[in-house]
Design an enzyme around this catalytic site. Structure first.
Site, PDB file in Angstrom:
ATOM      1  N   LYS A 121     -27.345 -28.298 -59.031  1.00  0.00           N
ATOM      2  CA  LYS A 121     -26.969 -27.433 -60.164  1.00  0.00           C
ATOM      3  C   LYS A 121     -26.343 -28.225 -61.312  1.00  0.00           C
ATOM      4  O   LYS A 121     -26.711 -28.055 -62.479  1.00  0.00           O
ATOM      5  CB  LYS A 121     -25.970 -26.368 -59.692  1.00  0.00           C
ATOM      6  CG  LYS A 121     -26.538 -25.363 -58.704  1.00  0.00           C
ATOM      7  CD  LYS A 121     -25.535 -24.283 -58.370  1.00  0.00           C
ATOM      8  CE  LYS A 121     -24.362 -24.779 -57.548  1.00  0.00           C
ATOM      9  NZ  LYS A 121     -24.738 -25.179 -56.191  1.00  0.00           N
ATOM     10  N   THR A 122     -25.379 -29.076 -60.991  1.00  0.00           N
ATOM     11  CA  THR A 122     -24.672 -29.807 -62.040  1.00  0.00           C
ATOM     12  C   THR A 122     -25.614 -30.719 -62.799  1.00  0.00           C
ATOM     13  O   THR A 122     -25.599 -30.783 -64.033  1.00  0.00           O
ATOM     14  CB  THR A 122     -23.512 -30.612 -61.432  1.00  0.00           C
ATOM     15  OG1 THR A 122     -22.569 -29.710 -60.850  1.00  0.00           O
ATOM     16  CG2 THR A 122     -22.806 -31.441 -62.492  1.00  0.00           C
ATOM     17  N   GLU A 165     -23.783 -23.436 -65.118  1.00  0.00           N
ATOM     18  CA  GLU A 165     -23.954 -23.620 -63.682  1.00  0.00           C
ATOM     19  C   GLU A 165     -23.547 -22.326 -62.983  1.00  0.00           C
ATOM     20  O   GLU A 165     -22.493 -21.760 -63.275  1.00  0.00           O
ATOM     21  CB  GLU A 165     -23.083 -24.780 -63.224  1.00  0.00           C
ATOM     22  CG  GLU A 165     -23.307 -25.210 -61.800  1.00  0.00           C
ATOM     23  CD  GLU A 165     -22.619 -26.536 -61.492  1.00  0.00           C
ATOM     24  OE1 GLU A 165     -22.236 -26.721 -60.333  1.00  0.00           O
ATOM     25  OE2 GLU A 165     -22.485 -27.369 -62.402  1.00  0.00           O
TER      26      GLU A 165
END
Length: 462
Positions: A121-122, A165
């Protein structure tokens, strides 16, 4: 007051303001004109960066830190009910807002892209934020890690796109209403909150149901958990799949390693498109393809977005080069789930050539170690040698019988060279005794193992 600032958050107080998610929201609110205050257990570069924006940051937690005229108190799921500032808020009748609700409010009126999945995600959020900024789109963004400097995890931009995110760990991603949602992968994790894959799939289904009418879901065509989720959907949301699978809408034709970069070729709308990803490994290349598909879904031309993705050169703790000493490179990895560990070690293996890979691994959470310790050990078998620290508890209390030994036993059974280290202070000397010129050392885990990188470099230098 800047447009888009919710009135209820014009004087917010954040408990745990130094955290990755919390600090980003605090930063955006401050940039929108709010009078922001908060507290954190210890000082940090992130706290100092917030002070530079005019944010009041108290050290430690005390009822006196909460101003009587605060408009709300913002908390994460990690804040316990006995926190003195939270109890003071109850006494004063100040509303308590979960960080995900605060973030959702900041996205109102904009075009949100929410990036979800068990891993990546990051990185994917960062890739989109950097590429859209490179194109002059002025995105707002909230990322779970810093790009290149403390406090660079969030920004209030002048454009209409907001990239965020979306965290599934506590189901907080159910609060968002994205125009475009990305689901990178779906696996069982966060065992304190999810008892089964069925619960995980139900949670992601709820997230997909939050996509606004006319919006788009971008989802992996390769990952089995994601494919199962796609099969379970009712078809009411436009879905774009990506990956190496023959049936992918955005098909990955090749990922060619080029040192610490990759050349990626995809088939998009029936035509090939080649671009560079400035980080190594297939895992990160696929993250970039997901970012490309999401940007295109929002109307950004692929021919512009693809080359702009090369502007992303990494995010702190995601295969971040910390330095080199005595011919040894020290790299920091946030990987803490077996899939992430395997992906980062595969990426480093493809970039390392004949160099040895040495890992300093710190398990994260007792519940995760109990459920996935064996798989973590198998992942460490991909390294040439590993040091394994005690479990970083984070928000959890110890579980009887759950220690790093579960990982070490599994690693040794898989043929790995693994050594237990119970005192982190001993790690720099241990690494210096193992490492040879040309070796790569990875500090790996989601806890404070990241702090060991500079200490290892100092010891190698001496």
């Amino acid at each position: 007051m800047a447009p888009g600032l919710p009135t209820a958050m014009d004087r917010p107080h954040f408990i745990g303001i130094g955290g990755a998610g919390m600090s980003g929201i605090a930063k955006i609110l401050a940039q929108r004109g709010a009078r922001v205050a908060g507290s954190d257990a210890k000082d940090s570069a992130t706290a100092q960066a917030l002070r530079g924006l005019g944010v009041t940051v108290h050290l430690g937690h005390a009822a006196a830190h909460l101003a009587d005229d605060a408009s709300c108190v913002v908390v994460s799921s990690a804040i316990r009910e006995d926190n003195p500032e939270l109890r003071r808020a109850a006494e004063l009748g100040i509303p308590v807002v979960h960080r995900s609700d605060a973030l959702a409010a900041l996205m109102d009126g904009l075009r949100p892209i929410a990036v979800a999945g068990t891993h990546g995600k990051t990185t994917t959020t960062s890739m989109l934020a950097v590429a859209l900024t490179e194109l002059g789109r002025g995105p707002s963004y909230a990322i779970g890690g810093d790009l290149d400097a403390p406090g660079s995890n969030a920004l209030h931009g002048a454009g209409e796109i907001f990239v965020a995110e979306a965290d599934e760990s506590d189901r907080s991603f159910h609060r968002y209403a994205p125009e475009v949602a990305i689901i990178l992968n779906v696996e069982l994790d966060h065992h304190a909150n999810y008892a089964s894959m069925e619960e995980i799939h139900e949670s992601f289904e709820t997230f997909v149901g939050r996509i606004v009418p006319g919006g788009t879901l971008v989802i992996s065509a390769d990952h089995e958990g994601a494919r199962e989720l796609t099969r379970r959907l009712d078809g009411s949301v436009r879905t774009v799949t990506y990956g190496e699978s023959a049936d992918a809408d955005v098909r990955v034709l090749s990922v060619v390693p080029q040192g610490l970069k990759s050349e990626v070729t995809v088939e998009l709308d029936g035509a090939p498109l080649t671009f560079t990803v400035s980080v190594p490994g297939k895992h990160y290349a696929h993250n970039a393809v997901a970012a490309l598909a999401a940007g295109v879904a929002l109307g950004v031309p692929a021919a512009e977005l693809a080359p702009a993705l090369a502007a992303y050169t990494g995010v702190k703790r995601r295969l971040q080069l910390k330095g080199e000493a005595a011919g040894v490179q020290v790299i920091d990895s946030y990987a803490h789930h077996p899939t992430e560990m395997t992906a980062d070690l595969d990426a480093m293996r493809s970039a390392a050539g004949d160099s040895r890979i040495l890992v300093v691994f710190q398990p994260h959470l007792f519940s995760r170690t109990r459920e996935l310790g064996k798989e973590m050990g198998h992942a460490l078998a991909l390294a040439d040698a590993s040091l394994v620290l005690d479990i970083y508890p984070a928000r959890e209390d110890p579980i009887p019988g759950v220690t790093s030994e579960l990982i070490i036993e599994a690693a040794r059974a898989a043929g790995a060279d693994v050594t237990a280290v119970h005192d982190a202070a001993e790690v720099p000397a241990a690494v210096a005794g193992m490492a040879k010129p040309g070796d790569l050392v990875l500090t790996m885990g989601a806890g404070d193992v990241t702090d060991l990188g500079p200490r290892i470099l100092d010891r190698l230098s001496n």
